[in-house]
Design an enzyme around this catalytic site. Sequence first.
Site, short mmCIF file in Angstrom:
data_model
loop_
_atom_site.label_atom_id
_atom_site.label_comp_id
_atom_site.label_asym_id
_atom_site.label_seq_id
_atom_site.Cartn_x
_atom_site.Cartn_y
_atom_site.Cartn_z
N HIS A 1 58.33 -35.14 16.31
CA HIS A 1 59.21 -34.96 15.16
C HIS A 1 59.56 -33.49 15.01
O HIS A 1 58.70 -32.63 15.22
CB HIS A 1 58.49 -35.46 13.90
CG HIS A 1 59.41 -35.69 12.74
ND1 HIS A 1 59.98 -34.67 12.02
CD2 HIS A 1 59.87 -36.85 12.20
CE1 HIS A 1 60.75 -35.19 11.08
NE2 HIS A 1 60.70 -36.51 11.16
N GLY B 1 58.46 -12.87 4.19
CA GLY B 1 57.57 -12.52 5.30
C GLY B 1 58.31 -11.80 6.41
O GLY B 1 59.54 -11.82 6.46
N HIS C 1 53.37 -17.20 11.68
CA HIS C 1 51.91 -17.12 11.58
C HIS C 1 51.33 -17.66 12.88
O HIS C 1 51.81 -18.68 13.40
CB HIS C 1 51.47 -17.96 10.38
CG HIS C 1 50.01 -17.90 10.10
ND1 HIS C 1 49.06 -18.56 10.84
CD2 HIS C 1 49.31 -17.22 9.14
CE1 HIS C 1 47.85 -18.31 10.36
NE2 HIS C 1 47.98 -17.49 9.32
N THR D 1 48.81 -19.43 13.86
CA THR D 1 48.38 -20.84 13.96
C THR D 1 49.17 -21.76 13.03
O THR D 1 49.38 -22.93 13.34
CB THR D 1 46.88 -21.01 13.59
OG1 THR D 1 46.66 -20.49 12.26
CG2 THR D 1 45.99 -20.25 14.57
N ALA D 2 49.62 -21.23 11.89
CA ALA D 2 50.24 -22.10 10.89
C ALA D 2 51.76 -22.16 11.01
O ALA D 2 52.40 -22.97 10.33
CB ALA D 2 49.85 -21.63 9.49
N GLY D 3 52.38 -21.32 11.86
CA GLY D 3 53.84 -21.34 12.00
C GLY D 3 54.54 -20.86 10.75
O GLY D 3 54.25 -19.77 10.25
#
Lengths: 313, 313
Positions: free
Chosen positions: A82, A164, A169, A171-173
Amino acid sequence: MAKYILSDPNFSDGKRKEVIDQIIAPYRNRPGLKLIGYEPDADFDRLPVELLGRPEVMKDAILESCAKAYELIDMEKQTGHHPRIGAVDTIEIYPAKDVTIEECRELAEEIGKEIFKRHQVPVFFTGKNARRPDREGLTAIRKGNYEGLRDAVLKDPSRAPDLGPAKLHPTAGATIVGALEQHDAYFNVVLDTTDVAIAKKLASYIRGRTGGFTNIQGTIGLPNKHRRTGKDVAIISIEVSNPLQTPLHRIYNLLKAEAARYGVNVLAGQICGTIAAEVLVQTAEWYLQLEAINGPWDYKTQILENHLLELEG
Amino acid sequence: MAKYILSDPNFSDGKRKEVIDQIIAPYRNRPGLKLIGYEPDADFDRLPVELLGRPEVMKDAILESCAKAYELIDMEKQTGHHPRIGAVDTIEIYPAKDVTIEECRELAEEIGKEIFKRHQVPVFFTGKNARRPDREGLTAIRKGNYEGLRDAVLKDPSRAPDLGPAKLHPTAGATIVGALEQHDAYFNVVLDTTDVAIAKKLASYIRGRTGGFTNIQGTIGLPNKHRRTGKDVAIISIEVSNPLQTPLHRIYNLLKAEAARYGVNVLAGQICGTIAAEVLVQTAEWYLQLEAINGPWDYKTQILENHLLELEG
């Protein structure tokens, strides 16, 4: 009057039960909030959640749940089919009762700012919070998905997040946040054929980008099953961004007419998750050509539940 | 959970504004009660009222309003075309939210007893409160209307009221009280003809008594207007006692097919007053052949308003 909003945050893990349980936990047993449902999808590696509740309670719950997702999901390891750009992919907020879209916009603004402040995860604002017209929908933001955006954001200033620095990020994107007037309707139309090529062709006729309805961005043709008969079929999977403006019966009838060109019958419509009663009442209103005794049909005053909700308010 | 009931009392004055205002007054500005609407009909000399509210508040308001009606309406002078037997003709009570039909039955019982105690107006119980099967509907009770019942009750023991001696109140007549599961739907079907004889013929096809649907007792063919075009037309006026069991689209489609036999098109459906969303969602469900993604279509969990009402409860 009690204010209620609706939200359907999407998290990028549809496989690991222990992770899913921790992401869902903040939505349980919270007065003023109802977890309508969640359906982890292992193929998509995605967890869509449906929530209804008071704005402040919802904000706290979403932020707690996001903290868990940022902690537990590593986008470098996630492999979903997705479209998505982060551990928490989207947080969309809709008015449900006695809340203005402006209040929803402010709430989305607060949630976005908290996410960046607490977790340094970059935020893209969408819908009513979009800073640029091309970010009012998700397509431009998600172009290239997590992997594509991760690289593009470093060199293409037009892909930079709204909150930002110009990098994801590790790992978190990144996360998409925004208020919208109207909850999308997820509507599948089931064709009496196993030929997915026909479903894809028909999907292109209704998609805005290829000449179809402006309120339809996402459509795909997929193999599936007809629930009533168990028959193997192809479906057209449709995301309608304003189903009051582009009603389901109009989409259904158009597909029926176009499918006939391929000698294919339409078997059913499938609705995923919840839908506002008004969307379906609109179909009945069209089909029965409704009027009131003394004038035009009036959804607001002629539906009993509207009066009940007003009394309860 | 907040309990709500629905009621649509009918009073026998549709002409005198000062009387109507006094009958309606007890329903205004009463916390826990909403006056959904009232539509005095001068031809019928009748005042139908729609109310939604908490049971105890509703009971007090109805009793106050009845006291006014008994004081101000003299059935010996009233001349309505609509079937009726008293100044307050019917008081029907329906569950709207978190109320059982048994609670509605008890409330109707209390209202009936208070009416007889305070005003010595005889009471006929109907619906779930009926003492005899033939009184579950209104037809047998109302046979001969006020004038016929006034005379019959004196000599025919089978016509005696359920509360009170075997004679009508000299000015107020008698009142029918009872709880029912489901609010009737008042549905007109508009035909593209001015020939009322065709409307009457078609009405007979759907009326239970002449071989039609069991949930349709009252149907008439009448001259009327199509709201959308202003055209003179004939309508079939239908009272459906359980529109979830005998859905509007089935009635509409049957009339469409039968009207074609007379070379007549169906132009519209008209809904009078309020209707439960589920009744119209059921039409959409049929027309779009709805399923859920993972099983059958589920009104209870897939309609947003149901979750909202649960949260508010």
